[in-house]
Design a protein around this motif. Structure first.
Motif, PDB file in Angstrom:
ATOM      1  N   SER A  81     -35.063  23.226 -19.708  1.00 11.69           N
ATOM      2  CA  SER A  81     -33.861  22.443 -19.426  1.00 11.69           C
ATOM      3  C   SER A  81     -33.449  21.564 -20.608  1.00 11.69           C
ATOM      4  N   VAL A  82     -34.411  21.169 -21.428  1.00 13.14           N
ATOM      5  CA  VAL A  82     -34.101  20.396 -22.643  1.00 13.14           C
ATOM      6  C   VAL A  82     -34.487  21.168 -23.902  1.00 13.14           C
ATOM      7  N   ASP A  83     -34.963  22.397 -23.721  1.00 11.84           N
ATOM      8  CA  ASP A  83     -35.378  23.284 -24.815  1.00 11.84           C
ATOM      9  C   ASP A  83     -36.365  22.604 -25.757  1.00 11.84           C
ATOM     10  N   ALA A  84     -37.410  22.017 -25.157  1.00 12.40           N
ATOM     11  CA  ALA A  84     -38.430  21.306 -25.928  1.00 12.40           C
ATOM     12  C   ALA A  84     -39.809  21.852 -25.589  1.00 12.40           C
ATOM     13  N   LEU A 129     -42.640  22.968 -17.666  1.00 11.64           N
ATOM     14  CA  LEU A 129     -42.412  21.616 -17.179  1.00 11.64           C
ATOM     15  C   LEU A 129     -41.098  21.504 -16.425  1.00 11.64           C
ATOM     16  N   ASP A 130     -40.408  22.637 -16.261  1.00  6.14           N
ATOM     17  CA  ASP A 130     -39.154  22.695 -15.524  1.00  6.14           C
ATOM     18  C   ASP A 130     -39.279  23.739 -14.438  1.00  6.14           C
ATOM     19  N   ALA A 131     -38.237  23.915 -13.661  1.00  5.51           N
ATOM     20  CA  ALA A 131     -38.282  24.874 -12.553  1.00  5.51           C
ATOM     21  C   ALA A 131     -37.618  26.197 -12.899  1.00  5.51           C
ATOM     22  N   ASP A 132     -36.967  26.277 -14.062  1.00  4.95           N
ATOM     23  CA  ASP A 132     -36.261  27.502 -14.447  1.00  4.95           C
ATOM     24  C   ASP A 132     -37.198  28.562 -14.986  1.00  4.95           C
TER      25      ASP A 132
END
Length: 81
Positions: A11-14, A76-79
């Motif tokens: 989601s933040v591409d990190a 760390l995201d849901a995607d």
């Protein structure tokens, strides 16, 4: 072969690449930002209080790291990738 822990938040591409033992919670005492012009993005190096490299934060990770590494990273995201 040694395994390195990698986390990724699409989601933040990190992404974060850890160079500490999995059970150790090392704290960053100093962060060295790499010049964005030189790397076309932002890469931060984290060092502990003894000057040892403990991790690398990679922003715009989707264009900086290999796809296989991001696919195998702890999400760390849901995607989905």
């Amino acid at each position: 072969m040694t395994e390195v822990k990698v986390t990724y938040d699409k989601s933040v591409d990190a992404a974060y690449v850890y160079f500490t033992e999995p059970q150790v919670r090392a704290r960053s005492a100093h962060m060295y930002p790499c010049a964005p012009v030189d790397v076309d993005g932002m890469i931060n190096l984290d060092f502990d209080e003894h000057g040892r490299l403990i991790g690398i934060e990679v922003l715009a990770a989707g264009s900086k790291l290999p796809e296989y590494l991001l696919k195998s990273a702890e999400r760390l995201d849901a995607d989905d990738i």
